[in-house]
Design a protein around this motif. Structure first.
Motif, PDB file in Angstrom:
ATOM      1  N   HIS A 240      34.974  41.522  36.546  1.00 18.91           N
ATOM      2  CA  HIS A 240      34.071  42.087  35.550  1.00 18.91           C
ATOM      3  C   HIS A 240      32.647  41.616  35.815  1.00 18.91           C
ATOM      4  O   HIS A 240      32.424  40.498  36.262  1.00 18.91           O
ATOM      5  CB  HIS A 240      34.489  41.663  34.138  1.00 18.91           C
ATOM      6  N   LYS A 273      36.526  44.091  25.470  1.00 18.07           N
ATOM      7  CA  LYS A 273      37.034  45.272  26.156  1.00 18.07           C
ATOM      8  C   LYS A 273      38.556  45.221  26.231  1.00 18.07           C
ATOM      9  O   LYS A 273      39.139  44.168  26.488  1.00 18.07           O
ATOM     10  CB  LYS A 273      36.443  45.379  27.561  1.00 18.07           C
ATOM     11  N   SER A 276      41.016  43.079  28.684  1.00 17.63           N
ATOM     12  CA  SER A 276      40.272  42.017  29.363  1.00 17.63           C
ATOM     13  C   SER A 276      40.532  40.686  28.689  1.00 17.63           C
ATOM     14  O   SER A 276      41.145  40.605  27.638  1.00 17.63           O
ATOM     15  CB  SER A 276      38.778  42.327  29.371  1.00 17.63           C
TER      16      SER A 276
END
Length: 372
Positions: A240, A273, A276
């Protein structure tokens, strides 16, 4: 900076206060004169701190200091050493009162040619030796110890307890890259041509000029980056890429989903998110106080904000240099909120007892046992 809570030893560590003592920075002199006018009750404390600082620097007044500085700079120039170059590594010198300064630190404070650093506790070891190919461990703190220093590029760092900072060999050659294990606050010296990169086990942080805190202890369940000003880019090991704005923090869970580590507030749930292991949230402020929880340790304040007893125990171990053992796993899940300003470990535990029932005992100087 909130100086009202500072003790004499804290003032001695402050760069603007050092410049006020020596008279080398007119802006710092004006600030401290105005601050004293606004807080006359602190005049005795400031005077005591000034005496300590000048004694540690050989009793130099501003004029003598400036003269020594000029002669020191001329001597370096005669040897071909210019401002911005790295001087040979200096050996720590221990004074009789237990304070450690680097040789020639007084003059080096203004030139930025060598590291100026004071260790606020007696009898500490020198920085650790190398820790891997391509880098050298030059800054390290033990449990119960915090350090403030300046990197060769002018970046200011405060290193929290039980932490280590490695600088890459190429740091002085335009590659400002380092590795952190533990927690540190950085005030980055701006250099648009040379990005500042911090590696941790879980992420890489890239900045050009900013102030932020990184908490990346290997035995914690989460790692955090808290941004005060500027802008940073964070690349996580999971792939990420996150950009932080001022007064935001990134929290990464290492082995579990974030909600398994801590309850999610509505804002956290909105910024997390799906799928995640990280979230973006605002920095935490103490009500009716200017303190930011994530940075409170820099001001020697110990703050818990709905933290589990397990997380608190790890903080206390680092803060006081002790080992804490739970005789009941249920205690680890207890949650506490509170803030402490230079209290003893026993006092901290006594205050926590007021909100949740538990007992504790000291088995020796370095071991504390918690039980129902």
């Amino acid at each position: 900076m909130n100086y009202l809570r500072h003790k004499a030893e804290d003032l001695v560590m402050d760069e603007s206060f050092q410049q006020y003592c020596t008279g080398t920075n007119p802006a710092a002199v004006r600030f401290w004169k105005q601050w004293l006018a606004a807080h006359p009750e602190k005049r005795e404390l400031v005077q005591a701190a000034k005496v300590i600082y000048l004694r540690l620097n050989g009793g130099l007044d501003a004029e003598t200091f400036a003269g020594h500085h000029r002669r020191f700079t001329d001597a370096l120039l005669a040897e071909g050493i210019r401002p911005g170059m790295q001087a040979p590594q200096l050996r720590p010198v221990t004074r009789a009162n237990g304070w450690k300064w680097y040789t020639l630190a007084v003059a080096a404070t203004l030139t930025g040619l060598v590291l100026t650093m004071v260790w606020m506790q007696a009898g500490k070891d020198a920085p650790a030796a190398g820790a891997g190919d391509g880098s050298t461990a030059i800054y390290a703190s033990k449990p119960g110890e915090r350090k403030a220093f300046q990197l060769p590029d002018g970046t200011k760092v405060v290193l929290n307890a039980a932490s280590t900072l490695w600088l890459d060999d190429g740091f002085q050659k335009g590659k400002r890259t380092l590795t952190l294990d533990g927690e540190a606050f950085f005030d980055i010296a701006q250099d648009a041509s040379s990005p500042f990169v911090i590696h941790t086990e879980d992420m890489d942080i890239t900045v050009l000029g900013t102030a932020f805190n990184v908490k990346a202890y290997k035995d914690d369940e989460t790692v955090e980056t808290s941004l005060i000003r500027g802008r940073v880019r964070i690349d996580t090991r999971a792939g990420h890429q996150v950009y932080l704005q001022p007064k935001e923090k990134l929290v990464i869970a290492r082995h579990k989903e974030i909600q398994d580590i801590q309850p999610l507030t509505p804002r956290q749930a909105d910024t997390k998110k799906a799928g995640s292991h990280y979230l973006i949230d605002s920095l935490t402020h103490i009500p009716h106080d200017s303190a930011i929880v994530e940075l409170s340790w820099v001001d020697n304040r110990l703050i818990f904000a709905d933290d589990t007893f397990g997380d608190i125990a790890r903080k206390l171990e680092r803060w006081y240099g002790v080992q804490i053992r739970f005789e009941s796993e249920e205690l680890r899940g207890y949650r506490f909120t509170g803030h402490f300003n230079k209290e003893t470990l026993q006092r901290v535990l006594e205050v926590l007892q007021l909100s949740r029932g538990f007992r504790f005992r000291f088995e020796d100087d370095h071991t504390v046992v918690l039980h129902p």
